[in-house]
Design an enzyme around this catalytic site. Structure first.
Site, PDB file in Angstrom:
ATOM      1  N   CYS A 133       0.843  -1.198   0.000  1.00 49.71           N
ATOM      2  CA  CYS A 133       0.000   0.000   0.000  1.00 49.71           C
ATOM      3  C   CYS A 133       0.879   1.249   0.000  1.00 49.71           C
ATOM      4  O   CYS A 133       1.784   1.379   0.827  1.00 49.71           O
ATOM      5  CB  CYS A 133      -0.891  -0.028   1.229  1.00 49.71           C
ATOM      6  SG  CYS A 133      -1.669   1.540   1.620  1.00 49.71           S
ATOM      7  N   GLU A 134       0.614   2.170  -0.919  1.00 52.23           N
ATOM      8  CA  GLU A 134       1.452   3.361  -1.013  1.00 52.23           C
ATOM      9  C   GLU A 134       1.201   4.355   0.118  1.00 52.23           C
ATOM     10  O   GLU A 134       1.963   5.297   0.301  1.00 52.23           O
ATOM     11  CB  GLU A 134       1.265   4.055  -2.356  1.00 52.23           C
ATOM     12  CG  GLU A 134      -0.067   4.732  -2.566  1.00 52.23           C
ATOM     13  CD  GLU A 134      -0.164   5.380  -3.946  1.00 52.23           C
ATOM     14  OE1 GLU A 134      -0.816   6.430  -4.029  1.00 52.23           O
ATOM     15  OE2 GLU A 134       0.386   4.840  -4.919  1.00 52.23           O
ATOM     16  N   HIS A 135       0.137   4.137   0.891  1.00 52.54           N
ATOM     17  CA  HIS A 135      -0.172   5.064   1.984  1.00 52.54           C
ATOM     18  C   HIS A 135       0.537   4.714   3.288  1.00 52.54           C
ATOM     19  O   HIS A 135       0.781   5.591   4.112  1.00 52.54           O
ATOM     20  CB  HIS A 135      -1.685   5.111   2.228  1.00 52.54           C
ATOM     21  CG  HIS A 135      -2.446   5.640   1.056  1.00 52.54           C
ATOM     22  ND1 HIS A 135      -3.460   4.941   0.455  1.00 52.54           N
ATOM     23  CD2 HIS A 135      -2.297   6.788   0.347  1.00 52.54           C
ATOM     24  CE1 HIS A 135      -3.926   5.654  -0.565  1.00 52.54           C
ATOM     25  NE2 HIS A 135      -3.239   6.765  -0.647  1.00 52.54           N
ATOM     26  N   HIS A 136       0.842   3.413   3.472  1.00 54.21           N
ATOM     27  CA  HIS A 136       1.505   3.000   4.703  1.00 54.21           C
ATOM     28  C   HIS A 136       2.712   2.092   4.463  1.00 54.21           C
ATOM     29  O   HIS A 136       3.406   1.719   5.409  1.00 54.21           O
ATOM     30  CB  HIS A 136       0.516   2.264   5.624  1.00 54.21           C
ATOM     31  CG  HIS A 136      -0.645   3.096   6.052  1.00 54.21           C
ATOM     32  ND1 HIS A 136      -1.865   3.077   5.379  1.00 54.21           N
ATOM     33  CD2 HIS A 136      -0.792   3.989   7.060  1.00 54.21           C
ATOM     34  CE1 HIS A 136      -2.696   3.917   5.965  1.00 54.21           C
ATOM     35  NE2 HIS A 136      -2.077   4.479   6.990  1.00 54.21           N
ATOM     36  N   GLN A 159      -5.046  -0.408  -5.003  1.00 49.30           N
ATOM     37  CA  GLN A 159      -5.579  -1.571  -5.717  1.00 49.30           C
ATOM     38  C   GLN A 159      -6.398  -1.185  -6.942  1.00 49.30           C
ATOM     39  O   GLN A 159      -6.376  -1.874  -7.961  1.00 49.30           O
ATOM     40  CB  GLN A 159      -6.399  -2.444  -4.767  1.00 49.30           C
ATOM     41  CG  GLN A 159      -6.733  -3.818  -5.363  1.00 49.30           C
ATOM     42  CD  GLN A 159      -7.360  -4.748  -4.342  1.00 49.30           C
ATOM     43  OE1 GLN A 159      -6.935  -4.802  -3.197  1.00 49.30           O
ATOM     44  NE2 GLN A 159      -8.388  -5.465  -4.752  1.00 49.30           N
ATOM     45  N   HIS A 173      -5.303  -6.229   2.868  1.00 53.06           N
ATOM     46  CA  HIS A 173      -4.434  -5.090   3.101  1.00 53.06           C
ATOM     47  C   HIS A 173      -4.035  -5.057   4.576  1.00 53.06           C
ATOM     48  O   HIS A 173      -4.895  -4.955   5.449  1.00 53.06           O
ATOM     49  CB  HIS A 173      -5.159  -3.785   2.746  1.00 53.06           C
ATOM     50  CG  HIS A 173      -5.468  -3.644   1.296  1.00 53.06           C
ATOM     51  ND1 HIS A 173      -4.969  -2.611   0.526  1.00 53.06           N
ATOM     52  CD2 HIS A 173      -6.223  -4.402   0.446  1.00 53.06           C
ATOM     53  CE1 HIS A 173      -5.393  -2.736  -0.723  1.00 53.06           C
ATOM     54  NE2 HIS A 173      -6.163  -3.810  -0.790  1.00 53.06           N
ATOM     55  N   CYS A 229      -2.682  -2.723   6.068  1.00 52.61           N
ATOM     56  CA  CYS A 229      -3.001  -1.427   6.673  1.00 52.61           C
ATOM     57  C   CYS A 229      -4.416  -1.427   7.230  1.00 52.61           C
ATOM     58  O   CYS A 229      -4.774  -0.554   8.034  1.00 52.61           O
ATOM     59  CB  CYS A 229      -2.808  -0.291   5.666  1.00 52.61           C
ATOM     60  SG  CYS A 229      -3.845  -0.405   4.209  1.00 52.61           S
TER      61      CYS A 229
END
Length: 223
Positions: A112-115, A153, A181, A183
């Site tokens: 995940c690019e956010h976490h 995704q 995920h 996250c």
């Protein structure tokens, strides 16, 4: 003000939002050689570990910054570099096969690019050949390539689908990804059982009949 900005950052991350269908990259993303990137990441990750209070003189921890840096550049995120895109050899459809071809249960091993936490699951890809067919392993390699970058995704299925449509010269492509995920399961709501499914398609798969045939084959419910 700072608290409000941090709250907005958290909301965006939890919503898995991204405005880009292409992975956001700077113009100079590949100006540096991999060895230099690894060296820089090693230094900064060492600083992160020190800020957390870890003792890097311990034998078990001393090599961690280098291992993480190498893993980021050479393994987890190798798909960021277009030079690593697999060569997708196609062949003339000499036997005139015009029914659905489905490649199932392709491993998704992404982040995940956010976490920067793992996304793990499977992709199912299908197309209906026209003039060209593609080697089956090439589909797996393409999925692996786009998965190995910081991802959202929704973007992942778009990138796989769009690339295959261009290579095959047909819009008749469908891609489904179902994944867990970390996250979601390891932070925030900490839901251990849920998973996310995304779908992208074009051409004949806009017709519910074709789409339902695909979903029946891969064992999913109609959408």
């Amino acid at each position: 003000m700072k608290d409000k900005n941090n709250e907005r950052i958290e909301i965006l991350g939890d919503n898995h939002f991204s405005k880009n269908t292409e992975t956001p990259l700077r113009a100079d993303a590949f100006d540096k050689p991999d060895d230099e990137k690894i060296k820089n990441i090693q230094y900064h990750f060492e600083m992160i570990m020190k800020e957390m209070g870890l003792d890097l003189t311990d034998d078990s921890l001393s090599g961690t910054p280098y291992r993480v840096a190498k893993m980021y550049i050479k393994e987890l995120f190798y798909g960021l570099n277009p030079a690593n895109r697999p060569k997708l050899s196609t062949f003339e459809n000499k036997y005139g096969y015009q029914k659905m071809l489905v490649e199932q249960n392709i491993t998704i091993d992404s982040a995940c690019e956010h976490h920067f936490l793992p996304i793990v699951g499977h992709a199912n890809v299908a197309y209906i050949p026209k003039d060209k067919v593609i080697g089956l392993s090439k589909i797996n390699r393409l999925v692996d390539y786009y998965a190995h970058r910081p991802q959202v995704q929704e973007r992942l299925v778009l990138q796989i689908c769009n690339d295959l449509q261009k290579v095959l010269g047909t819009e008749d492509v469908i891609v489904a990804v179902s994944a867990k995920h970390l996250c979601v399961s390891s932070r925030g709501i900490k839901d251990k059982n849920s998973f996310t499914t995304t779908l992208e398609y074009g051409g004949c798969f806009a017709d519910k009949t074709y789409r339902d045939e695909f979903l029946t084959i891969i064992g999913q419910q109609s959408v």
